[in-house]
Design a protein around this motif. Structure first.
Motif, PDB file in Angstrom:
ATOM      1  N   VAL A   1      45.530  39.599  48.817  1.00 41.21           N
ATOM      2  CA  VAL A   1      45.154  38.508  48.352  1.00 41.21           C
ATOM      3  C   VAL A   1      45.401  37.704  50.329  1.00 41.21           C
ATOM      4  O   VAL A   1      44.967  37.206  50.958  1.00 41.21           O
ATOM      5  CB  VAL A   1      45.657  36.718  47.294  1.00 41.21           C
TER       6      VAL A   1
ATOM      7  N   HIS B   1      42.675  38.810  51.542  1.00 35.39           N
ATOM      8  CA  HIS B   1      41.230  37.298  50.879  1.00 35.39           C
ATOM      9  C   HIS B   1      41.365  36.374  51.866  1.00 35.39           C
ATOM     10  O   HIS B   1      40.432  35.684  51.718  1.00 35.39           O
ATOM     11  CB  HIS B   1      41.312  37.468  49.414  1.00 35.39           C
TER      12      HIS B   1
ATOM     13  N   HIS C   1      34.323  32.179  43.322  1.00 41.54           N
ATOM     14  CA  HIS C   1      35.799  32.503  43.405  1.00 41.54           C
ATOM     15  C   HIS C   1      37.207  32.064  42.327  1.00 41.54           C
ATOM     16  O   HIS C   1      37.712  32.444  42.046  1.00 41.54           O
ATOM     17  CB  HIS C   1      36.005  32.164  44.824  1.00 41.54           C
ATOM     18  N   GLN C   2      36.529  31.589  42.212  1.00 39.34           N
ATOM     19  CA  GLN C   2      37.925  30.178  41.746  1.00 39.34           C
ATOM     20  C   GLN C   2      37.650  30.598  39.931  1.00 39.34           C
ATOM     21  O   GLN C   2      38.190  31.240  39.015  1.00 39.34           O
ATOM     22  CB  GLN C   2      37.487  28.553  41.445  1.00 39.34           C
TER      23      GLN C   2
ATOM     24  N   ARG D   1      35.785  33.512  38.711  1.00 33.87           N
ATOM     25  CA  ARG D   1      36.464  34.942  38.801  1.00 33.87           C
ATOM     26  C   ARG D   1      37.994  35.203  38.852  1.00 33.87           C
ATOM     27  O   ARG D   1      38.164  36.249  38.874  1.00 33.87           O
ATOM     28  CB  ARG D   1      35.977  36.132  39.706  1.00 33.87           C
ATOM     29  N   THR D   2      38.907  33.912  39.733  1.00 30.86           N
ATOM     30  CA  THR D   2      39.619  34.877  40.264  1.00 30.86           C
ATOM     31  C   THR D   2      40.650  34.201  38.555  1.00 30.86           C
ATOM     32  O   THR D   2      41.497  34.834  38.117  1.00 30.86           O
ATOM     33  CB  THR D   2      40.376  33.907  41.084  1.00 30.86           C
ATOM     34  N   THR D   3      40.019  33.299  37.956  1.00 33.72           N
ATOM     35  CA  THR D   3      41.036  33.353  36.739  1.00 33.72           C
ATOM     36  C   THR D   3      40.870  33.927  35.678  1.00 33.72           C
ATOM     37  O   THR D   3      41.772  34.848  35.457  1.00 33.72           O
ATOM     38  CB  THR D   3      40.081  31.780  36.189  1.00 33.72           C
TER      39      THR D   3
ATOM     40  N   VAL E   1      42.994  37.222  37.343  1.00 34.95           N
ATOM     41  CA  VAL E   1      44.820  36.444  36.620  1.00 34.95           C
ATOM     42  C   VAL E   1      45.124  36.339  35.983  1.00 34.95           C
ATOM     43  O   VAL E   1      46.099  36.122  35.505  1.00 34.95           O
ATOM     44  CB  VAL E   1      45.253  35.938  38.274  1.00 34.95           C
TER      45      VAL E   1
ATOM     46  N   HIS F   1      42.800  24.734  46.889  1.00 31.77           N
ATOM     47  CA  HIS F   1      40.834  25.523  45.713  1.00 31.77           C
ATOM     48  C   HIS F   1      40.190  24.529  45.254  1.00 31.77           C
ATOM     49  O   HIS F   1      39.244  23.875  45.878  1.00 31.77           O
ATOM     50  CB  HIS F   1      41.909  26.289  44.742  1.00 31.77           C
TER      51      HIS F   1
END
Length: 146
Positions: A22, A26, A45-46, A48-50, A53, A102
């Motif tokens: 990242v 990223h 992005h937010q 999918r990242t959740t 991670v 974000h």
């Protein structure tokens, strides 16, 4: 309690690898997405990242706290509390520095917030990397080279 250590080791190193990706790849690419598409990109992005991670961060947090109460053999309070402190830095940085940026980026393109995100993310990058080194030190104490 070795299983707690192994879960912590795996989850921490997952996050160490991810945070360096990242930091180096990223976040610097955010500025290249372009303004018309950026908010849609950031919202996706937010989400999918959740998924990528969230479970791992929760596993790392749970094992970090559990190890305070049930440390593996030879892991003293200095190790356990250092790990807690570093993880506290990661979570506070996430909540106070990264999440607000974000959220702004999910509603509008902002080079200032992208730059702030990349710069402030060094806090997490250094803290997670330090956690990884801490766990490696313990690992090498448990399995010394003979």
């Amino acid at each position: 309690m070795k299983i707690l250590f192994l879960l912590q080791l795996v989850s921490t190193f997952y996050m160490v690898g991810l945070i360096w990706f990242v930091q180096i790849v990223h976040y610097p690419l955010f500025a290249l997405v372009g303004q018309p598409e950026f908010t849609r990109y950031q919202q996706a992005h937010q989400l999918r990242t959740t998924f990528a991670v969230g479970p791992i961060m929760l596993t790392e947090a749970a094992t970090t706290v559990a190890i305070v109460y049930w440390p593996p053999p030879g892991m003293g309070p200095a190790f356990t509390w250092s790990g807690v402190g570093l993880l506290f830095i990661v979570w506070i940085s996430t909540a106070v520095l990264q999440v607000p940026r974000h959220q702004v980026l999910a509603s509008r393109f902002s080079t200032q917030h992208i730059r702030g995100l990349a710069i402030s993310n060094w806090v997490r990058t250094i803290a997670w990397t330090s956690r990884g080194f801490l766990l490696l030190i313990y690992l090498f104490q448990v399995f010394p080279d003979k």
